[in-house]
Design an enzyme around this catalytic site. Structure first.
Site, PDB file in Angstrom:
ATOM      1  N   CYS A 290       5.389  -4.861   7.821  1.00  0.00           N
ATOM      2  CA  CYS A 290       5.134  -6.304   7.764  1.00  0.00           C
ATOM      3  C   CYS A 290       6.234  -7.025   8.544  1.00  0.00           C
ATOM      4  O   CYS A 290       7.426  -6.756   8.364  1.00  0.00           O
ATOM      5  CB  CYS A 290       5.125  -6.775   6.313  1.00  0.00           C
ATOM      6  SG  CYS A 290       5.148  -8.571   6.135  1.00  0.00           S
TER       7      CYS A 290
ATOM      8  N   GLY B  75     -20.113   2.803 -12.750  1.00  0.00           N
ATOM      9  CA  GLY B  75     -20.699   2.776 -11.411  1.00  0.00           C
ATOM     10  C   GLY B  75     -22.170   2.385 -11.376  1.00  0.00           C
ATOM     11  O   GLY B  75     -22.707   2.112 -10.308  1.00  0.00           O
TER      12      GLY B  75
ATOM     13  N   CYS C 112       1.890  -8.976   5.584  1.00  0.00           N
ATOM     14  CA  CYS C 112       1.207  -8.561   4.355  1.00  0.00           C
ATOM     15  C   CYS C 112      -0.011  -9.436   4.088  1.00  0.00           C
ATOM     16  O   CYS C 112       0.073 -10.666   4.141  1.00  0.00           O
ATOM     17  CB  CYS C 112       2.133  -8.724   3.144  1.00  0.00           C
ATOM     18  SG  CYS C 112       3.414  -7.499   3.025  1.00  0.00           S
TER      19      CYS C 112
ATOM     20  N   CYS D 215       8.420  -9.174   5.726  1.00  0.00           N
ATOM     21  CA  CYS D 215       9.167  -8.560   4.624  1.00  0.00           C
ATOM     22  C   CYS D 215       9.477  -7.098   4.879  1.00  0.00           C
ATOM     23  O   CYS D 215      10.145  -6.454   4.071  1.00  0.00           O
ATOM     24  CB  CYS D 215       8.423  -8.728   3.300  1.00  0.00           C
ATOM     25  SG  CYS D 215       7.066  -7.571   3.088  1.00  0.00           S
TER      26      CYS D 215
ATOM     27  N   CYS E 163       4.442 -10.029  -0.610  1.00  0.00           N
ATOM     28  CA  CYS E 163       5.329 -10.350   0.500  1.00  0.00           C
ATOM     29  C   CYS E 163       6.437 -11.303   0.042  1.00  0.00           C
ATOM     30  O   CYS E 163       7.613 -11.103   0.328  1.00  0.00           O
ATOM     31  CB  CYS E 163       4.521 -10.976   1.628  1.00  0.00           C
ATOM     32  SG  CYS E 163       5.364 -10.980   3.221  1.00  0.00           S
TER      33      CYS E 163
END
Lengths: 309, 213, 374
Positions: free
Chosen positions: A247, A38, A272, A250, A278
């Site tokens: 979605c 980080g 998606c 899909c 997808c």
């Protein structure tokens, strides 16, 4: 591809474009980043043959880690075939000659801008993020000299005040992407402008995450299985965006969706953002509520045609 | 004035006068990935690609491979006494990496230790500052044998739950030093352990628990 | 993402072909040669070399041609090429006192050793469009009369002032200490003057001009005088370790500007004049002068002055002077951002819904607040 790319064919440049001296410098910065999760490691970012702000940090990190046996996936906004993803993938195809893929599971190195694939990543994968502004405190304090001090003293009061003001004003935290996290209980970090929907994925992720900011000359990292906590308050816990529909193509639920405008009469669908996810689902026979809609089908078909390679 | 004219430039375009790595570009990349992998997963081990040329003793082949992967004229290197006393080792490192060799451990970006049992305390090296913790020394212990000595338990970033790690030789009270090193996080040194063909690492972020004998 | 704006390699390839065609323009017009650009657009070439941080007139001409005359794009091409070049070391400092001078003026002395040499300049010209240049006949040899060069040395004005103790001495620097190089080590703050000058020398001409102008209008006033501006050729020398002495690599054309600034003195230092320094490739006087003024402004701390203006703010100036960085980040907004936008869209919809809901629940709240205020 373009004029610049043609030069690479002449063998003028080293494997993956960067010279070995530069790669060593970046590699050392990556090791420091991994050792201090980080923390933003300053590095002598080079001028690349694409503009600053267009992925030079991610490209330099990818070039430094990439080997001839790697398989590279390049995504932008979750998709493999948006313009800049195409351009950056082409850059590595030309300069490194490595295998590339659209399939998340096949890739060993994935470079991304603004998304994390929906499919769970594995220990054998490296996820490289393109970062525009690596400093999470930058919009609260523009001075590097000041923000560096805050990180040194672990003084993140300013960030908590900002988030709290959001709650006071709006009743919730009004940050939807580049949502700050605390890594390994020490450094507050910008996860790059991914939607906060993706934040839970970077917590305890099995894959190594490397973040490159070229213009701002910083590299940082999150090792595998590292605690990454999105900042929040006890009475206002962190929560991700929720979509009330699956979605349209899909039928996937619990994925990040993009809104697509179909016509000028308010017709729209949500699909998606991760195009590989997808496509894989549809290939497996999953269908969404609008899969049969002619307007949606037209867009899908167009996409199929363009992604055929 | 700084000049690197006399340093061999291994940028993949020019052929080094004497081969370090057989394939300077891809061997260095493979070694780096091994080092990166063990730094990201403390306590695990990876194989290194060796140089084509056998380095002069007491520099081990694994140590030489790490040096060629990470050192150059931007990285001052500190050597322990047995290495420092060997002109052949210094010549090898200067020729293949161009790294300045110095005697002050606190100024070193990297430290190479060939005799870990008598090494100086970890606190003698650069610990980095609170504002720039990345400026600390990376200490490389060479001639290590893994899995034989008393094991310690590791936890922290890069480790799912906990891991066990055993390496030697190490100096007396070494693990206490490593525990103290971790306590001053984000400051502190990072450790690389070079065996015969393998490498392991303990970044400063790793928490150590001594296993009672 | 399933939208029609999908790139696809074909689209990109075609876009670049179209760009190449537009760049060339009407093929019945002869193509520009690099020699023409280098000879006749020398100011553009100098700017591209300076901001591109690479002295090569032919490459700069090529970059300008390829960039369709977009000088920032051309400087970017130079930078991207420069970064791939092997680095052998650093040259010796150039000695501008030994410059083969083509132009040298001082605004602080009427006459001085070596004289005022006006040289090629737009100064004192009438800015009237010269229609004879539009004629085919342009290119005829122009007779030029120049004064005999005075056979005397041309010492720098700051050195003349220094002899009298009126000019602050050059800062004492450790000649063995390495000079900073922000292309090899990322800039850290506070930055020393060597790094500041390197940053300004690579910085955007327009940005530095605006900052310098702001100091003249009261934002960090430094009372500058153009002590001297000189333009000409200097030798670049490189110390070869193997030979044990410096060898000349070649000559480059540079403009040097030494600004002389009033300084009231402080408890520690007597009143004196202070320096602001500018050095750029080619004849780019506007930038050399701007650089010198901004350099002086950024020295406020060392001279014990107050900081109040943007041009004095080292972190602000150095972080935003580089036009390659700036243009990249500004123009990256052209890249797709629909994932982030979707997140914002969702938030704004939600916040609007909450706002309307609140309003509809308490229709009298505004009126009540109004009354209470009264």
């Amino acid at each position: 591809m373009n004029d610049t790319a043609q030069i690479y064919d002449q063998g003028e440049y080293n494997f993956a474009y960067l010279d070995e001296q530069t790669k060593r410098m970046i590699r050392r910065a990556i090791l420091k980043g991994i050792a201090i999760p980080g923390y933003q490691v300053p590095f002598a970012s080079r001028e690349m043959p694409m503009p600053y702000g267009w992925g030079t940090g991610g490209v330099q990190v990818t070039a430094a880690v990439l080997g001839k046996d790697d398989c590279l996936k390049m995504i932008d906004q979750g998709s493999d075939d948006t313009t800049n993803a195409v351009s950056l993938r082409g850059f590595f195809e030309k300069t490194a000659g490595v295998r590339t893929t659209y399939e998340t599971s096949e890739a060993t190195v994935i470079q991304t801008r603004h998304r994390i694939p929906e499919k769970t990543l594995t220990e054998d994968q490296i996820l490289v993020f393109q970062v525009p502004i690596p400093e999470p405190l930058r919009f609260l304090e523009p001075r590097e000299t000041e923000t560096r001090k805050m990180h040194a003293l672990e003084d993140y009061g300013l960030m908590h005040v900002k988030l709290y003001e959001d709650i006071a004003k709006n009743g919730h935290i009004a940050t939807t992407y580049a949502y700050p996290v605390k890594v390994n209980d020490r450094y507050v970090m910008d996860p790059s402008p991914t939607p906060k929907f993706d934040n839970p994925k970077i917590d305890e992720m099995a894959a190594l995450q490397l973040y490159g900011a070229g213009r701002e000359k910083r590299i940082y990292a999150i090792p595998p299985y590292t605690k990454v906590k999105s900042l929040d308050f006890e009475d206002y816990p962190f929560e991700v965006q929720k979509f009330d529909k699956p979605c349209a193509l899909c039928g996937a639920e619990n994925v990040y969706l993009d809104e697509v405008i179909l016509d000028d009469r308010g017709g729209r669908m949500f699909v998606c953002s991760d195009s590989d996810h997808c496509e894989e689902r549809r290939a497996q026979g999953h269908t969404g509520p609008m899969a049969a809609n002619p307007a949606a089908a037209q867009i899908t078909e167009k996409n199929q045609r363009e992604t055929t390679r | 004035m700084e000049t690197t004219v006399s340093t061999p430039v291994q940028n993949g375009r020019s052929t080094p006068l004497s081969a370090g790595f057989l394939d300077p570009v891809h061997d260095a990349q493979a070694c780096f990935r091994a080092i990166m992998s063990v730094m990201a997963r403390p306590g695990t081990r990876q194989k290194l690609v060796m140089c084509s040329e056998v380095p002069p003793e007491p520099l081990t082949p694994a140590a030489a491979a790490i040096a060629l992967t990470l050192f150059d004229y931007d990285t001052p290197v500190w050597l322990d006494r047995p290495l420092m006393q060997s002109e052949a080792v210094k010549a090898f490192l200067r020729f293949h990496t161009g790294a300045p060799i110095l005697s002050e451990p606190v100024e070193a970006a990297f430290a190479l230790v060939s005799e870990p049992q008598s090494m100086i305390p970890l606190a003698s090296f650069n610990q980095g500052s609170a504002e720039y913790p990345d400026q600390s020394t990376t200490v490389i212990l060479t001639g290590q044998t893994f899995g034989k000595a008393q094991a310690v338990t590791l936890a922290g970033p890069g480790i799912k739950d906990t891991a066990s790690f055993s390496t030697g030789p190490t100096p007396p009270v070494f693990w206490d030093q490593v525990v103290s090193n971790n306590r001053q996080f984000p400051r502190g040194v990072d450790l690389i352990f070079a065996g015969t063909a393998e490498v392991a690492a303990l970044p400063r972020s790793t928490r150590i628990t001594l296993t009672e004998a | 993402m399933y939208v029609a704006v999908k790139g696809g390699e074909t689209a990109i390839r075609n876009a670049h072909k179209l760009l190449a065609k537009r760049r060339r323009g009407d093929t019945s017009v002869p193509a520009l040669t690099l020699e023409q650009i280098a000879e006749q657009l020398s100011h553009s070439v100098a700017r591209v070399m300076g901001e591109g941080s690479l002295y090569d007139e032919t490459l700069a001409a090529l970059a300008i041609k390829q960039a369709r005359g977009d000088l920032i794009e051309a400087a970017f091409l130079m930078r991207a090429y420069r970064t791939t070049l092997p680095r052998f070391g650093y040259s010796q400092p150039v000695d501008t006192a030994r410059m083969l001078v083509e132009r040298r003026i001082s605004a602080t002395y009427k006459d001085l050793p070596g004289g005022q040499v006006l040289g090629p300049t737009f100064d004192y010209s009438y800015r009237l469009l010269d229609f004879t240049l539009a004629a085919e006949s342009d290119g005829a040899e122009l007779p030029v009369e120049t004064a005999e060069m005075r056979d005397e040395a041309m010492p720098r004005v700051t050195d003349l002032l220094g002899d009298e103790g009126l000019m602050e001495p050059d800062p004492i620097t450790d000649v063995d200490a390495p000079v900073g190089d922000l292309t090899r080590e990322p800039l850290a703050f506070p930055a020393d003057r060597d790094l500041r000058l390197q940053n300004l020398a690579r910085g955007d001409e327009g940005f530095l001009l605006a900052l310098a102008y702001s100091t003249q209008r009261g934002y960090g006033r430094t009372h500058p005088f153009a002590g001297e501006i000189r333009y000409g050729e200097v030798e670049v020398e490189f110390f070869a370790e193997e030979l044990g002495f410096a060898v000349t690599l070649g000559t480059i054309k540079v403009t040097e500007c030494q600004m002389v600034n009033q300084f009231k003195g402080s408890s520690k230092a007597a009143p004196t004049f202070t320096r602001g320094y500018g050095l750029v490739f080619g004849q780019v006087e506007r930038k050399a002068m701007s650089m010198a003024m901004v350099d002086r402004s950024m020295r406020w701390q060392e001279l014990g002055e107050e900081q109040s203006a943007p041009a004095q703010d080292i972190e602000f100036v150095l972080s935003h002077s580089d036009n390659i960085q700036a243009t990249g980040f500004v123009e990256h907004l052209k890249l797709p951002h629909y994932v982030d936008f979707q997140a914002e869209l969702d938030l704004v919809r939600r916040m609007r819904a909450e706002w309307f809901e609140k309003r509809d629940q308490n229709p009298d709240e505004d009126a009540a607040a109004q009354e209470a205020a009264e």
